[in-house]
Write a protein that holds these residues in place. Structure first.
Motif, mmCIF file in Angstrom:
data_model
loop_
_atom_site.group_PDB
_atom_site.id
_atom_site.type_symbol
_atom_site.label_atom_id
_atom_site.label_comp_id
_atom_site.label_asym_id
_atom_site.label_seq_id
_atom_site.Cartn_x
_atom_site.Cartn_y
_atom_site.Cartn_z
ATOM 1 N N ILE A 111 0.839 -1.201 0.000
ATOM 2 C CA ILE A 111 0.000 0.000 0.000
ATOM 3 C C ILE A 111 0.873 1.250 0.000
ATOM 4 O O ILE A 111 0.611 2.219 -0.731
ATOM 5 N N VAL A 145 2.327 1.625 -3.623
ATOM 6 C CA VAL A 145 1.426 2.103 -4.687
ATOM 7 C C VAL A 145 0.938 3.529 -4.427
ATOM 8 O O VAL A 145 0.479 4.208 -5.354
ATOM 9 N N LYS A 146 1.020 4.000 -3.192
ATOM 10 C CA LYS A 146 0.684 5.400 -2.908
ATOM 11 C C LYS A 146 1.799 6.340 -3.360
ATOM 12 O O LYS A 146 1.545 7.494 -3.721
ATOM 13 N N ALA A 150 -1.964 3.742 -6.788
ATOM 14 C CA ALA A 150 -3.155 3.472 -5.985
ATOM 15 C C ALA A 150 -4.417 4.086 -6.569
ATOM 16 O O ALA A 150 -5.531 3.677 -6.217
ATOM 17 N N TYR A 157 -5.442 3.785 -9.532
ATOM 18 C CA TYR A 157 -6.014 2.911 -10.552
ATOM 19 C C TYR A 157 -6.763 1.754 -9.900
ATOM 20 O O TYR A 157 -6.240 1.083 -9.009
ATOM 21 N N GLN A 158 -7.998 1.519 -10.351
ATOM 22 C CA GLN A 158 -8.798 0.446 -9.763
ATOM 23 C C GLN A 158 -8.156 -0.922 -9.971
ATOM 24 O O GLN A 158 -8.328 -1.829 -9.153
ATOM 25 N N VAL A 163 -5.278 -1.604 -9.524
ATOM 26 C CA VAL A 163 -4.323 -1.767 -8.430
ATOM 27 C C VAL A 163 -5.046 -1.828 -7.087
ATOM 28 O O VAL A 163 -4.793 -2.711 -6.261
ATOM 29 N N SER A 164 -5.948 -0.894 -6.862
ATOM 30 C CA SER A 164 -6.593 -0.797 -5.546
ATOM 31 C C SER A 164 -7.586 -1.923 -5.284
ATOM 32 O O SER A 164 -7.676 -2.425 -4.151
ATOM 33 N N ILE A 188 -6.030 -5.172 -4.021
ATOM 34 C CA ILE A 188 -5.597 -4.996 -2.631
ATOM 35 C C ILE A 188 -6.787 -5.123 -1.689
ATOM 36 O O ILE A 188 -6.718 -5.789 -0.644
ATOM 37 N N VAL A 189 -7.893 -4.489 -2.071
ATOM 38 C CA VAL A 189 -9.103 -4.558 -1.250
ATOM 39 C C VAL A 189 -9.604 -5.997 -1.145
ATOM 40 O O VAL A 189 -10.029 -6.455 -0.070
ATOM 41 N N CYS A 222 1.016 -8.916 -4.134
ATOM 42 C CA CYS A 222 1.901 -7.842 -3.678
ATOM 43 C C CYS A 222 3.229 -7.875 -4.440
ATOM 44 O O CYS A 222 3.773 -6.819 -4.803
#
Length: 383
Positions: free
Chosen positions: A260, A263-264, A274, A276-277, A279-280, A283-284, A332
């Motif tokens: 996290i 990507v931030k 972060a 970009y969906q 990517v996010s 993770i979610v 990851c």
């Protein structure tokens, strides 16, 4: 229903979180690269009270409940996945000796396990008996005042670094599962030989085979009743499987936290990754899966603390904990790019380490069989 930890448990968690971050995480990959079992850290965990969580105060332990033991597995797993064996392995062995050992066995072995002075392994698996633990072929023949052990144990954690092992052997082959006994066997006894493996992961755990060639142990080394060893250990697996789930979740959660931050801060086409969906959302997804496994693990530990049935919950956590964790760590690794494919980052090692526990202490299929037996019924089982 109360999902909160006590003030004491929160303090314990914070202490272990700080210790894992400051002292374990920086050297996590060192022991893998050097092929070393860091015994000094087992002793350090002994000083922190981690090794003896499931061992009574009277024998140098912490007398901690199972939920507190789970906290240790999760937090140590974030810092050094392999050192969590000091939690999981010692909890299982501590319970076996505490609940079934003689007073002399408790006074001799439990303080040394609690302090980290001695590392003790548990040896059930054999070349032809893994999931079917009742199919072991190692024998223990009672002769006068000793037992003579012969056989081979395989895939044993701390095989080449352990000071002693709890060996399971058949004392009455005609009784099947009901003819298995457990013995404390020091590693330096004549006739005990070990050989290490070149494993994909879990290198600091020094996994390997143990060979028993006419090994003589005293009657005093028998744990509990003769022919009762199988029952003694199977209940313990309900605890170790829950701890393994939290051990894996700890490593995966640490990987998510690191990713996290990456990507931030890493930009592509003028935006943080972060944003970009693609990517996010992954993770979610992994965060949600890990959270569900984590709280099912703590629920299972709570049930054990209450003396309630929890085999189904334990099997579910052992099945999905390593699976979801290795999937999260793999994601990851990809999100961190090509540097994560090198050994400069800990992600590749976490992936290798976690995969090992998709096998150990019961495969996915073995745990699904336990769940099916519970929710469908014994009469429908396929084994």
């Amino acid at each position: 229903m109360d999902f909160s930890f006590s003030e004491e448990q929160e303090h314990f968690r914070k202490m272990l979180k700080d210790f894992a971050k400051q002292e374990l995480l920086p050297n996590y990959t060192k022991w893998d690269r050097e092929g070393v079992t860091p015994k000094h850290l087992w002793k350090k965990l002994g000083e922190l009270g981690v090794n003896g969580l499931r061992i009574p105060f009277d024998y140098g332990g912490s007398s901690a409940d199972c939920v507190t033991t789970g906290i240790a597995a999760e937090e140590i797993g974030r810092g050094d996945f392999n050192l969590t064996y000091a939690v999981m392995l010692n909890a299982l062995i501590g319970e076996i000796i505490t609940n079934h050992g003689s007073e002399d066995q408790k006074r001799e072995w439990l303080p040394m396990i609690s302090s980290g002075e001695k590392i003790v392994g548990i040896a059930i698996t054999e070349p032809s008996a893994g999931t079917d633990a009742g199919g072991i072929k190692t024998t223990a023949v009672h002769k006068e005042n000793v037992y003579i052990l012969n056989g081979e144990k395989s895939g044993i954690s701390v095989a080449t670094s352990g000071d002693a092992f709890i060996i399971f052997a058949k004392t009455n082959p005609d009784l099947g599962n009901r003819g298995i006994s457990a013995f404390i066997v020091p590693a330096n006894l004549p006739g005990v030989e070990t050989r290490g493996y070149e494993d994909l992961g879990n290198i600091p755990i020094s996994r390997g085979s143990i060979y028993l060639n006419d090994v003589e142990v005293s009657e005093e080394n028998l744990i509990g009743l003769e022919n009762n060893g199988f029952a003694q250990v199977m209940n313990g697996f309900d605890l170790s499987r829950l701890l393994i789930g939290l051990q894996c979740v700890g490593a995966a959660t640490q990987s998510l936290d690191e990713t996290i931050e990456h990507v931030k801060n890493r930009h592509s086409f003028g935006k943080p990754l972060a944003a970009y969906q693609g990517v996010s959302f992954p993770i979610v997804t992994h965060f949600a899966q890990l959270e569900m496994v984590k709280w099912q693990a703590y629920r299972g530990l709570w049930l054990r603390d209450q003396g309630l049935k929890h085999s189904k919950e334990s099997a579910l956590v052992k099945w999905l904990g390593p699976k979801y964790s290795q999937e999260a760590i793999h994601e990851c690794l990809l999100l961190n790019g090509h540097y994560a494919y090198t050994k400069e980052m800990p992600l590749e090692q976490r992936l290798r380490d976690v995969i090992g526990l998709e096998i150990g202490d019961g495969t996915a299929q073995a745990n699904q069989m336990v769940i099916a037996k519970d929710i469908i019924g014994k009469e429908f089982r396929s084994y």
